[in-house]
Design a protein around this motif. Structure first.
Motif, short mmCIF file in Angstrom:
data_model
loop_
_atom_site.label_atom_id
_atom_site.label_comp_id
_atom_site.label_asym_id
_atom_site.label_seq_id
_atom_site.Cartn_x
_atom_site.Cartn_y
_atom_site.Cartn_z
N THR A 48 -10.10 0.27 -3.48
CA THR A 48 -9.08 1.30 -3.69
C THR A 48 -7.99 1.11 -2.66
O THR A 48 -8.25 1.22 -1.46
N ILE B 240 -12.32 9.22 -3.38
CA ILE B 240 -12.44 7.77 -3.17
C ILE B 240 -13.88 7.30 -3.41
O ILE B 240 -14.11 6.20 -3.93
N ARG B 241 -14.85 8.14 -3.07
CA ARG B 241 -16.26 7.76 -3.26
C ARG B 241 -16.58 7.52 -4.73
O ARG B 241 -17.45 6.69 -5.04
N GLU C 154 0.83 -1.21 0.00
CA GLU C 154 0.00 0.00 0.00
C GLU C 154 0.86 1.25 0.00
O GLU C 154 0.52 2.25 -0.66
N SER D 37 -5.98 7.53 -8.09
CA SER D 37 -6.24 6.40 -7.21
C SER D 37 -5.85 5.12 -7.93
O SER D 37 -5.70 5.09 -9.15
N SER E 99 -4.70 6.31 -2.82
CA SER E 99 -5.32 7.51 -3.39
C SER E 99 -4.58 8.74 -2.89
O SER E 99 -4.12 8.75 -1.74
N THR E 100 -4.48 9.74 -3.74
CA THR E 100 -3.82 10.98 -3.33
C THR E 100 -4.80 11.95 -2.68
O THR E 100 -4.40 12.99 -2.18
N SER E 101 -6.09 11.62 -2.67
CA SER E 101 -7.10 12.50 -2.07
C SER E 101 -8.29 11.68 -1.61
O SER E 101 -8.86 10.90 -2.39
N ASP E 102 -8.67 11.85 -0.36
CA ASP E 102 -9.85 11.15 0.16
C ASP E 102 -11.13 11.65 -0.50
O ASP E 102 -12.15 10.95 -0.50
N ASP E 103 -11.09 12.85 -1.06
CA ASP E 103 -12.29 13.45 -1.63
C ASP E 103 -12.82 12.68 -2.83
O ASP E 103 -14.01 12.80 -3.17
N LYS F 25 0.95 4.00 -2.94
CA LYS F 25 0.66 5.39 -2.58
C LYS F 25 1.71 6.31 -3.17
O LYS F 25 1.38 7.36 -3.74
#
Length: 243
Positions: free
Chosen positions: A65, A74-75, A33, A54, A68-72, A37
């Motif tokens: 996943t 992931i959805r 992971e 991602s 990812s470089t951004s949690d925003d 990343k």
């Protein structure tokens, strides 16, 4: 050399440096992971118009996943996994890069389109991760303009998908090797306990090895208990009596 050529060369240099860093991480046996990343972060730096990246890993029917470089964002991928369709799954299924303008996918992939729109993503590029015919997942790039990504970006991403595919394959092989070793160790321990119990029965009752083993097997069948558990109970009982 034109400005575009200079920029392209710089991006290639940075991509090469990022891949060299990834090799160093893998050589140090860092968790997969962490390695992925770092690769995602490098990809977002060198891909023009990339707002986030991602990495999707597919194992059988399960997709998740792993970096990812951004949690925003992931959805956006999670909605694709839940609905069973979307560009990242399409790229993995067809082993072909998929570049879409989000506003044009509402009818085809409504769950994806809604999630992407909510996150302000306007364009999405997925490149498959695979080794031969073995599908591993996809590398996904998010853009915030309709014009984001071009054939050069797709070509550049092949460097990263090749590295990611190799890293995932190596990690899976390593995990399988560790599991085999663990199973073998467990089997050897179990065999040793069964042999000890068999020896104890031989000593207590003066019976032959085959007869002692058959008694353990019969107890296992009658009580619907694993043979090694029968052996452990017998050994524990003998220790308690001797203590």
């Amino acid at each position: 050399m034109s400005i575009d050529e200079v920029e392209s060369a710089a991006r290639l240099d940075e991509a090469s440096a990022a891949l060299e860093d990834l090799q160093g991480v893998l050589a140090g046996e860092e968790p997969i992971e962490e390695a992925l990343k770092g690769l995602a972060e490098a990809a977002v730096r060198v891909t023009a118009d990339a707002g986030a990246v991602s990495i999707t890993v597919i194992d059988g029917d399960d997709a998740r996943t792993v970096a990812s470089t951004s949690d925003d964002v992931i959805r956006i991928d999670a909605e694709q996994y839940a609905s069973g369709n979307g560009p990242c799954l399409e790229a993995a299924r067809t082993l072909t890069p998929v570049r879409v303008v989000v506003g044009e996918t509402l009818e085809r992939w409504p769950a994806f389109a809604d999630a992407a729109t909510d996150a302000g993503v306007r364009a999405y590029l997925s490149a498959p991760l695979a080794v031969g015919d073995d599908v591993l997942g996809s590398l996904n790039v998010y853009g915030y303009t309709d014009e984001a990504f071009d054939p050069y970006d797709e070509a550049l991403l092949r460097l990263f998908t090749t590295a990611a595919s190799g890293a995932i394959t190596a990690a899976r092989r390593s995990a399988r090797s560790r599991q085999i070793i663990a199973n073998l160790t467990k089997a050897l321990v179990s065999r040793a306990e069964i042999d000890q119990a068999k020896g104890a029965l031989m000593a207590v009752h003066g019976i032959e090895p085959d007869v002692a083993f058959q008694r353990l097997v019969e107890e296992s069948q009658v009580t619907n208990t694993k043979l090694v558990e029968v052996a452990r109970r017998l050994l524990l009982s003998l220790r308690e009596k001797s203590g």
